[in-house]
Design a protein around this motif. Structure first.
Motif, PDB file in Angstrom:
ATOM      1  N   ASP A 177       0.828  -1.209   0.000  1.00  8.22           N
ATOM      2  CA  ASP A 177       0.000   0.000   0.000  1.00  8.22           C
ATOM      3  C   ASP A 177       0.861   1.257   0.000  1.00  8.22           C
ATOM      4  O   ASP A 177       0.538   2.243  -0.691  1.00  8.22           O
ATOM      5  CB  ASP A 177      -0.918   0.010   1.220  1.00  8.22           C
ATOM      6  N   LEU A 178       1.953   1.250   0.766  1.00  9.11           N
ATOM      7  CA  LEU A 178       2.830   2.419   0.813  1.00  9.11           C
ATOM      8  C   LEU A 178       3.487   2.665  -0.548  1.00  9.11           C
ATOM      9  O   LEU A 178       3.620   3.811  -0.982  1.00  9.11           O
ATOM     10  CB  LEU A 178       3.897   2.229   1.895  1.00  9.11           C
ATOM     11  N   GLN A 179       3.890   1.588  -1.213  1.00 10.87           N
ATOM     12  CA  GLN A 179       4.524   1.774  -2.519  1.00 10.87           C
ATOM     13  C   GLN A 179       3.527   2.289  -3.556  1.00 10.87           C
ATOM     14  O   GLN A 179       3.813   3.243  -4.287  1.00 10.87           O
ATOM     15  CB  GLN A 179       5.150   0.466  -3.006  1.00 10.87           C
ATOM     16  N   SER A 180       2.350   1.684  -3.613  1.00  7.10           N
ATOM     17  CA  SER A 180       1.360   2.146  -4.586  1.00  7.10           C
ATOM     18  C   SER A 180       0.870   3.546  -4.232  1.00  7.10           C
ATOM     19  O   SER A 180       0.648   4.382  -5.119  1.00  7.10           O
ATOM     20  CB  SER A 180       0.177   1.167  -4.659  1.00  7.10           C
ATOM     21  N   GLY A 181       0.730   3.829  -2.933  1.00  6.81           N
ATOM     22  CA  GLY A 181       0.335   5.171  -2.516  1.00  6.81           C
ATOM     23  C   GLY A 181       1.399   6.203  -2.828  1.00  6.81           C
ATOM     24  O   GLY A 181       1.085   7.330  -3.218  1.00  6.81           O
TER      25      GLY A 181
END
Length: 361
Positions: free
Chosen positions: A330-334
């Protein structure tokens, strides 16, 4: 001795996570080099959006480039390369003294290419060639589509800053891409002296879990992730696979700690700098944090070879209900989405500035 000099002497490079034309024109960047041991810098779309929209220093060049028929992305990269080549020249001394280990600046590809391997490879080579500086990295995110672009770019001889890494698995994928790119060059009889750094973002872990864990766990996850990746980095450097490449002339893909400005106003403003001292690594620091660390930072030792107590900390977060694998994804896609939004704001700011300047001429 200032803490920044102590970190430098320990073997950790301090890079500024900022670039503006005003920093260059005022001599402030040179002062940071002289007084705060800064030996490189990083940039991203958000940094450039703030720089261009909030300064008149770019107006003359925007007008000239408009007259030449340039707009949008093309105009932005002209402006960015002007700033970054000037900064690269300021760091040329550090680059030469360290035989290319230090003294780098970084330019991010368009975030719109984050999921397009072929176009990322083409743009990376084109922009690096256009910059014509040996100490300029092209930033490619370590997404699933970015990993093969990293490998191909290294094989093509383009220095790469792998960005938007958040977890051990994401770091390992970027390190593998670097190794495979070098192995392709070795098989082709080409020089293995193609540099890279792997940028692992840390404070966003704590920002994402701040309201989900007990007080005793707050502001501990980012540091634990940094320690975990540091151990993997050291393991990689001791592997037979790496040592074969090193013996053929390769240099390590250095580990870079990114997103090291403190998000929690209740925590120390130099939390991640104090905790992540480690030789043969880089910490890229927001300007405000750099100044604070130079003023009241401390260096009390380095991350141990084993990484320290990260396993217990990660266990405690899992016990508190944090799905670390899902959060990393989620952090990478966000992060990719946030850079894409900043990119849109950047192009909008350039377009609005162009219209204002055209209306006054």
């Amino acid at each position: 001795m200032k803490a920044t000099q102590q970190l430098h002497d320990l073997g950790q490079s301090l890079w500024l996570d900022n670039i503006t034309r005003d920093l260059l024109n005022s001599g402030t960047l040179q002062r940071y080099i002289d007084d705060l041991s800064v030996t490189g810098l990083t940039s991203n779309p958000t940094i450039f959006e703030h720089a261009i929209s909030k300064s008149s220093s770019y107006d003359t060049d925007v007008s000239r480039l408009n007259t030449d028929g340039k707009a949008g992305e093309e105009l932005f990269f002209e402006l960015a390369l002007q700033d970054l080549t000037r900064a690269a020249d300021l760091f040329a001394g550090a680059h030469e003294r360290t035989s290319g280990v230090d003294g780098w600046v970084s330019l991010e590809l368009s975030p719109l290419l984050a999921y397009d391997t072929a176009k990322s490879v083409e743009a990376a080579k084109r922009l690096h060639d256009k910059a014509n500086r040996p100490n300029l990295f092209i930033k490619i995110p370590g997404t699933k589509e970015g990993v093969p672009a990293i490998e191909k770019s290294i094989a093509d001889g383009v220095p790469i800053n792998v960005t938007l890494l958040f977890s051990l698995d994401q770091y390992k994928a970027s390190a593998e891409a670097y190794l495979r790119g070098l192995e392709q060059r070795l098989a082709a009889g080409l020089s293995l002296d193609v540099r890279s750094v792997a940028s692992v973002f840390l404070s966003r872990w704590d920002g994402a879990t701040m309201d989900k864990v007990p007080e005793t766990l707050k502001n501990k996850l980012g540091i634990a992730i940094g320690q975990q990746v540091y151990k993997a980095y050291r393991d990689m450097l001791e592997s037979d696979r790496w040592q074969r490449l090193e013996n053929a002339g390769a240099r390590p893909q250095r580990l870079l700690f990114a997103s090291t400005g403190t998000k929690d106003p209740k925590a120390s403003d130099v939390l991640y700098i104090n905790a992540l001292a480690a030789p043969n690594t880089i910490n890229t620091i927001p300007e405000k944090t750099l100044i604070a660390f130079g003023d009241h930072g401390t260096v009390s030792g380095a991350i141990p070879r084993s990484g320290g107590d990260f396993e217990q900390v990660l266990h405690d977060f899992r016990s508190a209900g944090i799905d670390l694998d899902k959060l990393a994804a989620d952090l990478q896609s966000g992060g990719a989405k946030a850079f894409e939004e900043s990119w849109g704001q950047l192009l909008k700011a350039i377009d609005e500035k162009s219209k204002v300047l055209q209306s006054t001429t």
